[in-house]
Design an enzyme around this catalytic site. Structure first.
Site, PDB file in Angstrom:
ATOM      1  N   GLU A  33       0.825  -1.207   0.000  1.00  0.00           N
ATOM      2  CA  GLU A  33       0.000   0.000   0.000  1.00  0.00           C
ATOM      3  C   GLU A  33       0.862   1.262   0.000  1.00  0.00           C
ATOM      4  O   GLU A  33       1.316   1.707   1.049  1.00  0.00           O
ATOM      5  CB  GLU A  33      -0.941   0.016   1.221  1.00  0.00           C
ATOM      6  CG  GLU A  33      -1.793   1.285   1.284  1.00  0.00           C
ATOM      7  CD  GLU A  33      -2.753   1.345   2.467  1.00  0.00           C
ATOM      8  OE1 GLU A  33      -2.705   0.448   3.327  1.00  0.00           O
ATOM      9  OE2 GLU A  33      -3.543   2.300   2.521  1.00  0.00           O
ATOM     10  N   LYS A  59      -2.572  -2.012  -3.083  1.00  0.00           N
ATOM     11  CA  LYS A  59      -3.602  -1.152  -2.488  1.00  0.00           C
ATOM     12  C   LYS A  59      -3.206   0.312  -2.677  1.00  0.00           C
ATOM     13  O   LYS A  59      -2.429   0.861  -1.894  1.00  0.00           O
ATOM     14  CB  LYS A  59      -3.772  -1.475  -0.997  1.00  0.00           C
ATOM     15  CG  LYS A  59      -4.756  -0.560  -0.270  1.00  0.00           C
ATOM     16  CD  LYS A  59      -5.198  -1.133   1.055  1.00  0.00           C
ATOM     17  CE  LYS A  59      -6.092  -0.146   1.787  1.00  0.00           C
ATOM     18  NZ  LYS A  59      -6.741  -0.706   2.965  1.00  0.00           N
TER      19      LYS A  59
HETATM   20  P1  13P Z   1      -9.475   4.111   4.412  1.00  0.00           P
HETATM   21  O1  13P Z   1     -10.299   3.360   3.388  1.00  0.00           O
HETATM   22  O2  13P Z   1     -10.277   4.659   5.562  1.00  0.00           O
HETATM   23  O3  13P Z   1      -8.527   5.081   3.793  1.00  0.00           O
HETATM   24  O4  13P Z   1      -8.558   3.009   5.137  1.00  0.00           O
HETATM   25  C1  13P Z   1      -7.986   2.041   4.381  1.00  0.00           C
HETATM   26  C2  13P Z   1      -6.700   1.648   4.959  1.00  0.00           C
HETATM   27  O5  13P Z   1      -6.500   0.513   5.343  1.00  0.00           O
HETATM   28  C3  13P Z   1      -5.620   2.647   5.020  1.00  0.00           C
HETATM   29  O6  13P Z   1      -4.423   1.996   5.324  1.00  0.00           O
END
Ligand code: 13P
Length: 350
Positions: A186, A228
């Site tokens: 991510e 992600k």
């Molecule tokens: P949000 O969808 O609230 O941004 O959170 C997702 C997430 O796991 C951020 O690391």
């Protein structure tokens, strides 16, 4: 990597982005969940956090039909429901996969004012093997990239921040695969600030290019990973906001230029978009491009799956059912968006 091991990872990664399904990010750290609970005036205790997450995992349709996996926090993966059942068992019984956030947060990056490096590599091998024993089959590591002025005459992001965060993500991903755990990588380009959508496009393209280079150097097998990312959107304070069609077009173009076809799926973070906005944008992408993309496009939402449910619950046992209904609805809407089949009409019909 041995072929059977890679096949196991690939099976899990594909299940995470099965048609009509996506991921529930319920991995708020103790600090973040306290903020969420403050917004509904509920005290954050081990028990209240457990009760809230238990109600989500016991929902009627969301977990069974639309949530392929749940990202948990260290405390939650060890917790038991009020009747003594491990929360991971509730998730598995609903046919969903437990996952775990393993990073230790974004900390100041030396020499780069305003920027951060995500920590948590030390001891990660041992932690991953324990999390596997506790049931985790995938993990998450979030790197944070900010766009704007660094307050000292420089621009963000710096090359240092982009490069070092990509390197840390790659080392994390390699350790996950060694432990038979699918890494969600991510790299979040924040939507704070007033930058325009094309700046988000350029920075995200840079970050993803750097990330896939580092994943290659770290010998990560992309078939056993999930990405992600943020969507390509203007900053929240930008004067010009974009249509879902423009967001969809630019997001897909950015990924086509950077994300290899071997990656099974891309699951978006919501990053501060409202619930309906996050659904609408995901729907626009799948509506226009589904069927012509090498990867599935789905969701891994935290706030965009939970905001209504959290409010409906407000910490009261008598509201559990109402909260579950809100969660079921949001999950269903995102399941439809994952197929490009959501509309204002289905949103309001509920
Ligand atoms: P949000 O969808 O609230 O941004 O959170 C997702 C997430 O796991 C951020 O690391």
């Amino acid at each position: 990597m041995n072929e059977n091991r890679l096949e196991e990872l690939h099976v899990v990664a594909r299940a995470m982005v099965a048609p009509g399904k996506g991921i529930l990010a319920a991995d708020e750290s103790s600090g973040t969940i306290k903020k969420r609970f403050d917004s509904i005036a509920v005290e954050s205790t081990e028990e209240s956090r457990r009760d809230y997450r238990e109600l989500l995992f016991r929902s009627e349709t969301a977990m069974r039909e639309h949530v392929s996996g749940v990202i948990l926090y260290d405390e939650t993966i060890r917790q038991k429901a009020a009747d003594g059942t491990p929360l991971t068992t509730l998730i598995e019984q609903a046919g969903s996969i437990p996952g775990i956030k393993v990073d230790k947060g974004a900390k100041p990056l030396p020499g780069c004012p305003g920027e951060t490096i995500t920590e948590g590599l030390d001891g990660l091998r041992e932690r991953l093997s324990e999390y596997y024993e506790l049931g985790a089959r995938f993990a998450k590591w979030r790197a944070v990239i900010d766009i704007g002025d660094n307050g000292q005459g420089g621009r963000m992001p710096s090359h240092t921040a982009v490069h070092q965060n990509a390197q840390a993500l790659a080392r994390y991903a390699a350790l996950c695969q060694e432990a038979n755990i699918v890494p969600i990588v991510e790299p979040e380009v924040l939507m704070d600030g007033g930058h325009d959508i094309d700046t988000c496009y350029e920075v995200t393209k840079w970050v993803l290019s750097e990330l896939y280079q580092e994943l290659y150097y770290a010998r990560v097998e992309l078939e056993g990973t999930i990405l992600k990312p943020n969507m390509i959107v203007p900053g929240k304070k930008a004067a010009d906001q974009s249509s879902p069609e423009e967001i969809a077009e630019k997001t897909v173009r950015c990924f086509r230029n950077t994300v290899p076809a071997a990656v099974p799926g891309i699951v978006f973070l919501s990053g501060g978009q409202s619930e309906v906005e996050a659904t609408r944008n995901l729907d626009a992408m799948n509506r226009a491009y589904r069927g012509e993309l090498p990867w599935a496009l789905s969701f891994s939402y935290g706030r965009a799956l939970q905001t209504s449910a959290l409010k409906a619950w407000s910490g009261k046992a008598e509201n559990v059912r109402a909260a579950q209904i809100a969660f079921d609805h949001r999950a269903k809407m995102n399941g439809l968006a994952q197929q490009g089949a959501w509309s204002d009409a289905v949103e309001e019909a509920a």
